[in-house]
Design a protein around this motif. Structure first.
Motif, PDB file in Angstrom:
ATOM      1  N   LEU A   1       0.834  -1.202   0.000  1.00 28.04           N
ATOM      2  CA  LEU A   1       0.000   0.000   0.000  1.00 28.04           C
ATOM      3  C   LEU A   1       0.872   1.256   0.000  1.00 28.04           C
ATOM      4  CD1 LEU A   1      -2.914   1.200   0.356  1.00 28.04           C
ATOM      5  CD2 LEU A   1      -2.459   1.174   2.809  1.00 28.04           C
ATOM      6  N   LEU A   2       1.913   1.243   0.834  1.00 26.13           N
ATOM      7  CA  LEU A   2       2.813   2.400   0.892  1.00 26.13           C
ATOM      8  C   LEU A   2       3.522   2.594  -0.449  1.00 26.13           C
ATOM      9  CD1 LEU A   2       4.199   1.787   4.496  1.00 26.13           C
ATOM     10  CD2 LEU A   2       2.835   3.768   3.773  1.00 26.13           C
ATOM     11  N   GLN A   3       3.975   1.491  -1.037  1.00 26.93           N
ATOM     12  CA  GLN A   3       4.620   1.607  -2.356  1.00 26.93           C
ATOM     13  C   GLN A   3       3.630   2.174  -3.382  1.00 26.93           C
ATOM     14  OE1 GLN A   3       7.527  -1.283  -4.250  1.00 26.93           O
ATOM     15  NE2 GLN A   3       5.689  -1.873  -5.378  1.00 26.93           N
ATOM     16  N   ASN A   4       2.417   1.651  -3.374  1.00 29.07           N
ATOM     17  CA  ASN A   4       1.414   2.107  -4.349  1.00 29.07           C
ATOM     18  C   ASN A   4       1.045   3.575  -4.136  1.00 29.07           C
ATOM     19  OD1 ASN A   4       1.418  -0.414  -5.459  1.00 29.07           O
ATOM     20  ND2 ASN A   4      -0.385  -1.149  -4.328  1.00 29.07           N
ATOM     21  N   ASN A   5       1.214   4.063  -2.889  1.00 28.73           N
ATOM     22  CA  ASN A   5       0.914   5.467  -2.598  1.00 28.73           C
ATOM     23  C   ASN A   5       2.093   6.391  -2.872  1.00 28.73           C
ATOM     24  OD1 ASN A   5      -1.696   4.895  -1.904  1.00 28.73           O
ATOM     25  ND2 ASN A   5      -1.343   4.887   0.297  1.00 28.73           N
ATOM     26  N   GLY A   6       3.177   5.844  -3.415  1.00 33.12           N
ATOM     27  CA  GLY A   6       4.282   6.691  -3.851  1.00 33.12           C
ATOM     28  C   GLY A   6       5.486   6.724  -2.935  1.00 33.12           C
ATOM     29  N   ALA A   7       5.516   5.888  -1.891  1.00 36.88           N
ATOM     30  CA  ALA A   7       6.664   5.896  -0.972  1.00 36.88           C
ATOM     31  C   ALA A   7       7.959   5.623  -1.728  1.00 36.88           C
ATOM     32  CB  ALA A   7       6.470   4.844   0.117  1.00 36.88           C
ATOM     33  N   HIS A   8       9.010   6.325  -1.327  1.00 33.65           N
ATOM     34  CA  HIS A   8      10.321   6.091  -1.939  1.00 33.65           C
ATOM     35  C   HIS A   8      10.991   4.845  -1.373  1.00 33.65           C
ATOM     36  CE1 HIS A   8      10.163   9.904  -3.967  1.00 33.65           C
ATOM     37  NE2 HIS A   8      10.102  10.578  -2.844  1.00 33.65           N
ATOM     38  N   ASN A   9      10.574   4.445  -0.192  1.00 32.23           N
ATOM     39  CA  ASN A   9      11.179   3.284   0.472  1.00 32.23           C
ATOM     40  C   ASN A   9      10.217   2.806   1.553  1.00 32.23           C
ATOM     41  OD1 ASN A   9      11.776   5.115   2.800  1.00 32.23           O
ATOM     42  ND2 ASN A   9      13.231   5.972   1.322  1.00 32.23           N
ATOM     43  N   ILE A  10      10.514   1.629   2.113  1.00 28.81           N
ATOM     44  CA  ILE A  10       9.765   1.119   3.271  1.00 28.81           C
ATOM     45  C   ILE A  10      10.672   1.273   4.481  1.00 28.81           C
ATOM     46  CG2 ILE A  10       8.703  -0.909   4.355  1.00 28.81           C
ATOM     47  CD1 ILE A  10       7.126   0.198   1.926  1.00 28.81           C
ATOM     48  N   ASN A  11      10.253   2.087   5.427  1.00 25.15           N
ATOM     49  CA  ASN A  11      11.078   2.509   6.553  1.00 25.15           C
ATOM     50  C   ASN A  11      10.545   1.836   7.827  1.00 25.15           C
ATOM     51  OD1 ASN A  11      12.475   3.942   8.504  1.00 25.15           O
ATOM     52  ND2 ASN A  11      12.024   5.948   7.623  1.00 25.15           N
ATOM     53  N   LEU A  12      11.259   0.818   8.289  1.00 18.49           N
ATOM     54  CA  LEU A  12      10.803  -0.014   9.410  1.00 18.49           C
ATOM     55  C   LEU A  12      11.373   0.556  10.700  1.00 18.49           C
ATOM     56  CD1 LEU A  12      11.616  -3.318   7.524  1.00 18.49           C
ATOM     57  CD2 LEU A  12       9.344  -2.281   7.778  1.00 18.49           C
ATOM     58  N   VAL A  13      10.533   1.230  11.477  1.00 18.39           N
ATOM     59  CA  VAL A  13      11.006   1.952  12.661  1.00 18.39           C
ATOM     60  C   VAL A  13      10.836   1.084  13.904  1.00 18.39           C
ATOM     61  CG1 VAL A  13      10.779   4.048  14.030  1.00 18.39           C
ATOM     62  CG2 VAL A  13      10.270   4.108  11.583  1.00 18.39           C
ATOM     63  N   SER A  14      11.947   0.863  14.615  1.00 18.08           N
ATOM     64  CA  SER A  14      11.944   0.034  15.825  1.00 18.08           C
ATOM     65  C   SER A  14      11.499  -1.399  15.499  1.00 18.08           C
ATOM     66  CB  SER A  14      11.010   0.653  16.867  1.00 18.08           C
ATOM     67  OG  SER A  14      11.635   0.746  18.083  1.00 18.08           O
ATOM     68  N   PRO A  15      12.212  -2.053  14.594  1.00 20.01           N
ATOM     69  CA  PRO A  15      11.778  -3.369  14.129  1.00 20.01           C
ATOM     70  C   PRO A  15      12.377  -4.547  14.895  1.00 20.01           C
ATOM     71  CG  PRO A  15      13.638  -2.635  12.808  1.00 20.01           C
ATOM     72  CD  PRO A  15      13.385  -1.560  13.832  1.00 20.01           C
ATOM     73  N   THR A  16      13.399  -4.297  15.733  1.00 18.22           N
ATOM     74  CA  THR A  16      14.281  -5.371  16.208  1.00 18.22           C
ATOM     75  C   THR A  16      13.528  -6.551  16.828  1.00 18.22           C
ATOM     76  OG1 THR A  16      15.985  -3.727  16.578  1.00 18.22           O
ATOM     77  CG2 THR A  16      16.258  -5.851  17.701  1.00 18.22           C
ATOM     78  N   HIS A  17      12.592  -6.269  17.714  1.00 11.46           N
ATOM     79  CA  HIS A  17      11.912  -7.339  18.460  1.00 11.46           C
ATOM     80  C   HIS A  17      10.965  -8.140  17.571  1.00 11.46           C
ATOM     81  CE1 HIS A  17      10.117  -3.406  18.803  1.00 11.46           C
ATOM     82  NE2 HIS A  17       8.930  -3.949  18.995  1.00 11.46           N
ATOM     83  N   TYR A  18      10.708  -7.658  16.358  1.00 12.87           N
ATOM     84  CA  TYR A  18       9.904  -8.429  15.389  1.00 12.87           C
ATOM     85  C   TYR A  18      10.750  -8.853  14.189  1.00 12.87           C
ATOM     86  CZ  TYR A  18       5.924  -6.243  17.864  1.00 12.87           C
ATOM     87  OH  TYR A  18       5.017  -5.816  18.812  1.00 12.87           O
ATOM     88  N   SER A  19      12.072  -8.920  14.359  1.00 15.48           N
ATOM     89  CA  SER A  19      12.969  -9.151  13.220  1.00 15.48           C
ATOM     90  C   SER A  19      12.540 -10.337  12.366  1.00 15.48           C
ATOM     91  CB  SER A  19      14.402  -9.409  13.712  1.00 15.48           C
ATOM     92  OG  SER A  19      14.942  -8.266  14.312  1.00 15.48           O
ATOM     93  N   LEU A  20      12.239 -11.454  13.008  1.00 10.93           N
ATOM     94  CA  LEU A  20      11.989 -12.680  12.239  1.00 10.93           C
ATOM     95  C   LEU A  20      10.629 -12.645  11.549  1.00 10.93           C
ATOM     96  CD1 LEU A  20      13.541 -15.116  14.835  1.00 10.93           C
ATOM     97  CD2 LEU A  20      14.594 -14.139  12.782  1.00 10.93           C
ATOM     98  N   GLN A  21       9.659 -12.007  12.201  1.00  9.43           N
ATOM     99  CA  GLN A  21       8.344 -11.869  11.573  1.00  9.43           C
ATOM    100  C   GLN A  21       8.432 -10.895  10.390  1.00  9.43           C
ATOM    101  OE1 GLN A  21       9.117 -11.662  14.771  1.00  9.43           O
ATOM    102  NE2 GLN A  21       7.548 -12.574  16.094  1.00  9.43           N
ATOM    103  N   ILE A  22       9.181  -9.813  10.579  1.00 11.96           N
ATOM    104  CA  ILE A  22       9.311  -8.820   9.507  1.00 11.96           C
ATOM    105  C   ILE A  22      10.057  -9.424   8.316  1.00 11.96           C
ATOM    106  CG2 ILE A  22      10.358  -6.604   8.885  1.00 11.96           C
ATOM    107  CD1 ILE A  22       9.814  -5.692  11.779  1.00 11.96           C
TER     108      ILE A  22
END
Ligand code: SF4
Length: 289
Positions: free
Chosen positions: A94-115
């Motif tokens: 959805l973010l890509q389709n809305n024109g995002a230049h990148n996917i910015n994963l903020v504070s991802p560490t504790h979900y690393s494997l799920q992400i």
């Protein structure tokens, strides 16, 4: 490092060894991804926000316990909603389709494997913009290695050099030890930041953020010396001045204030002395004299 999601959690250096389906570790996150918000964000460094915004996903909870956290409602209180890995992949699309230049994963560490699984699902659906891992560097090398080839840009903090400060302000006494190893692994994977000449957008590489804290609690000379010697002074740095006392900062008089012009200038002076030229500065108007 065991990465099986059915095992107890050893994802970050806290090594809580709890089953997150029935218990909570230091981050207080369950096994299912929880997200506070997602949006096109124009307040990141220009090479990330560009003209249309960075596709930012703010994950709930955090594995550091920073007493001055400026997003404590998300990190400490865990505000947000639960999503499956498939739904997270849909958010990325959805973010890509809305024109995002990148996917910015903020504070991802504790979900690393799920992400990691969500990124794979999104790439299978056609996600083709850079993935930005926007973390605090309190991470295990073995987990970061699982992201090799999936993450394009590592945007990481380096918060403290001194163990006592890391313990006092973020409950992570071995922060610097792990941050150094994590950042070296990030650099091994992606190298120096590459910026597209035509778009002026970051494509791949490492950028290190330094949020300047009062009283040089960071140990900024030691941090910058280490970056210069172990990675190089071509490293892109983002020197951030927007610290303000919030959350539990009033329990610590020495950090219960904004930083001064002198403290910010000192960081710039050290950086210039070491020959860093690739620097983003975010000097805010709230600095005191
Ligand atoms: S991710 Fe959370 S539960 Fe797992 S080791 Fe780190 S703090 Fe503990």
């Amino acid at each position: 490092m065991e990465s099986n999601l059915s095992d107890t959690c050893m994802v970050c250096p806290h090594l809580c060894d709890v089953d997150r389906t029935t218990s909570l570790g230091k981050c207080r996150a369950t096994k299912q991804i929880k997200i506070a918000s997602y949006q096109l964000h124009r307040g990141e460094e220009p090479v990330l926000s560009g003209t249309q915004g960075s596709g930012t996903i703010f994950f709930s909870h955090c594995n550091l316990k920073c007493v001055y956290c400026q997003n404590y409602d998300i990190s400490e209180w865990g505000n947000g909603h639960y999503y499956s890995n498939e739904q997270v992949a849909e958010i990325m699309m959805l973010l890509q389709n809305n024109g995002a230049h990148n996917i910015n994963l903020v504070s991802p560490t504790h979900y690393s494997l799920q992400i990691k699984e969500a990124i794979k699902l999104a790439k299978a659906k056609g996600l083709n913009i850079p993935i930005v891992w926007n973390s605090n560097a309190y991470e295990n090398v073995e987990i970061l290695q699982e992201l090799d080839g999936l993450v394009d840009i590592y945007l990481t903090d380096f918060k403290y050099w001194n163990d006592n400060n890391a313990a006092k302000y973020s409950s992570a006494p071995d922060y610097a030890y792990h941050a150094k190893k994590a950042i070296l692994e990030m650099y091994r994977q992606v190298g120096d930041l590459q910026i597209d000449n035509d778009t002026n957008l970051a494509r791949k590489g490492l950028m290190i953020r330094l949020l300047i804290l009062p009283e040089n609690i960071n140990g900024i000379e030691s941090i910058l010396n280490w970056i210069s010697e172990d990675i190089g002074n071509m490293t892109y740095l983002s020197i951030m001045s927007q610290y303000f006392p919030t959350h539990r900062a009033d329990e610590f008089p020495e950090i219960n204030r904004v930083i001064t012009h002198e403290e910010y200038s000192f960081a710039l002076h050290v950086m210039e002395g070491l020959g860093f030229e690739n620097v983003f500065t975010q000097k805010t108007s709230n600095l005191s004299d």
